[in-house]
Design a protein around this motif. Sequence first.
Motif, short mmCIF file in Angstrom:
data_model
loop_
_atom_site.label_atom_id
_atom_site.label_comp_id
_atom_site.label_asym_id
_atom_site.label_seq_id
_atom_site.Cartn_x
_atom_site.Cartn_y
_atom_site.Cartn_z
N PRO A 24 44.72 42.36 49.47
CA PRO A 24 43.93 42.82 48.33
C PRO A 24 44.22 42.03 47.06
O PRO A 24 43.32 41.81 46.23
N GLU A 25 45.47 41.58 46.91
CA GLU A 25 45.82 40.79 45.72
C GLU A 25 45.04 39.48 45.68
O GLU A 25 44.51 39.09 44.62
N ASP A 26 44.92 38.81 46.82
CA ASP A 26 44.17 37.56 46.87
C ASP A 26 42.69 37.80 46.64
O ASP A 26 42.01 37.01 45.96
N ILE A 27 42.17 38.88 47.22
CA ILE A 27 40.75 39.19 47.03
C ILE A 27 40.46 39.43 45.55
O ILE A 27 39.50 38.91 44.99
N CYS A 28 41.31 40.21 44.90
CA CYS A 28 41.11 40.50 43.47
C CYS A 28 41.21 39.23 42.63
O CYS A 28 40.42 39.03 41.69
N LYS A 80 38.05 38.01 40.42
CA LYS A 80 38.11 37.87 38.96
C LYS A 80 37.73 36.46 38.52
O LYS A 80 37.06 36.27 37.49
N ALA A 81 38.12 35.47 39.31
CA ALA A 81 37.76 34.08 38.99
C ALA A 81 36.25 33.86 39.07
O ALA A 81 35.72 32.94 38.44
N GLU A 87 35.08 41.36 36.64
CA GLU A 87 36.21 41.71 35.78
C GLU A 87 36.93 42.98 36.24
O GLU A 87 38.15 43.08 36.19
N ASN A 88 36.17 43.96 36.70
CA ASN A 88 36.74 45.26 37.03
C ASN A 88 37.15 45.28 38.50
O ASN A 88 36.40 45.69 39.38
N CYS A 89 38.37 44.82 38.77
CA CYS A 89 38.89 44.76 40.15
C CYS A 89 40.14 45.63 40.27
O CYS A 89 40.92 45.72 39.33
N ARG A 90 40.32 46.22 41.42
CA ARG A 90 41.53 47.00 41.64
C ARG A 90 41.93 46.93 43.11
O ARG A 90 41.11 46.69 44.00
N ILE A 91 43.21 47.14 43.35
CA ILE A 91 43.77 47.16 44.69
C ILE A 91 43.81 48.60 45.18
O ILE A 91 44.27 49.49 44.46
N VAL A 92 43.31 48.84 46.37
CA VAL A 92 43.28 50.18 46.94
C VAL A 92 44.35 50.29 48.02
O VAL A 92 44.33 49.54 49.01
#
Length: 434
Positions: free
Chosen positions: A369-373, A377-378, A382-387
């Motif tokens: 999820p960190e890589d996806i976010c 964002k790139a 802008e509004n991304c979060r890890i679930v």
Amino acid sequence: MIDNFEQACSWLFGLHRFGIKLGLEQTVRLTELCGAAENNLKFIHLAGTNGKGSTGAMLERALRNNGHTTGFYSSPHLVSACERIRINGKAISESEFIELANVLDSAVERMRAEGSQPTYFEAVTAMAMLSFMRHQCDYVVWETGMGGRLDATNIVQPVISVITNIALDHEKFLGDNVSAIASEKAGIVKAHAPVVVGQMALEAEEVIRLKAAMVNTDFYRAKDVAPLSEMDKAVMQVNHQEFVCGGETIKLKLNGLMQQRNAQLVIAVLKVLDLWNAESREALSMTRWPARIELLKENRILLDGGHNPDGLTSLTETLKALYPGKKFDWIFGAFADKDYSNGLEIIAPLAKSLSAVSFAEESRLSATPEDICCKAKALGIENCRIVEDLADLLNKISVEEKDADALPTVIAGSLYLAGEVLEILESPEHVLEL
């Protein structure tokens, strides 16, 4: 001896470690050893980058509506390995699955003694063949796993071959351009079996046309056999669409512009088989195929198995048509070895937020999820979060108060993620019985 369903699945999963082996010799030997090599089944062999499952589901339902006993082999499964093998639209029972696994376990052991090691897909393919023989199916919709030429399913002589479309996917195995991939998919084309193709790039179409000429069989384009009308505007609503194809008004329960193209291909195939009639037309309006632009929980969630650029493009095309000018909250997860950066780029213009998730598929790594976010964002989301807890998020979305015209949360990125979502939100019968 395999005694229960969990053991059967564990035995099959153990074959995953032998990976993907393109080639037909092992599947041929497996079917010989389990008594499924000789058969009188009528196979409709189905290949293509996207749309195989939906196309197969429509074909199966049409054949069933015409009174035929049907088999349907598809992959991957969403909630149970049983759903890969269907009789008359219904996944085989766990008890039959156990019985088939025991037959194949013995065959696999004999092959190991001979010095070869079958894979998961080869074993399930042989199990399906055996099941369809035992049920004396009149027609079998027989979906390739990957490619065509060296796919384990390519051991049959079909009555007709069907290729849905050609796009980039599985480049490591199939080639890095559409012509190379088309060449692999065209491997299912055989003498004495006409081939029908859906909409695809001309360069891919020509590869398949050439293969048909080489084996001296008939080649059909769906758009020639059953042209979509450009004069009559299609009506697309949630869970219902109507359009004109081959001069007839066609009604579909399946959502999406891609489903119009899939239905066009189905109609063309049935016309070539001389099976297009009122029963087949009715079947298209009845067909369900889970996790393909499927609305759940009173339209609060829109679930799609789109996992490559072509599939995600089709999803965004449909969102634009159903909800013009709108942006959505997305839940996204993908396999690490997929081109999910390109996929995120496709959905970015329609995303006001993105919740990134991982999923539990032990044989392959999902993207973190960190890589996806980070990638999202790139791309301007802008509004991304890890679930961390997908079930908790889905249950909250399922019960939250919403206006009747509120937009659904869109979930996409992987059929394996779609399977997890369905396990959380729906009963098994939702997937196991079409």
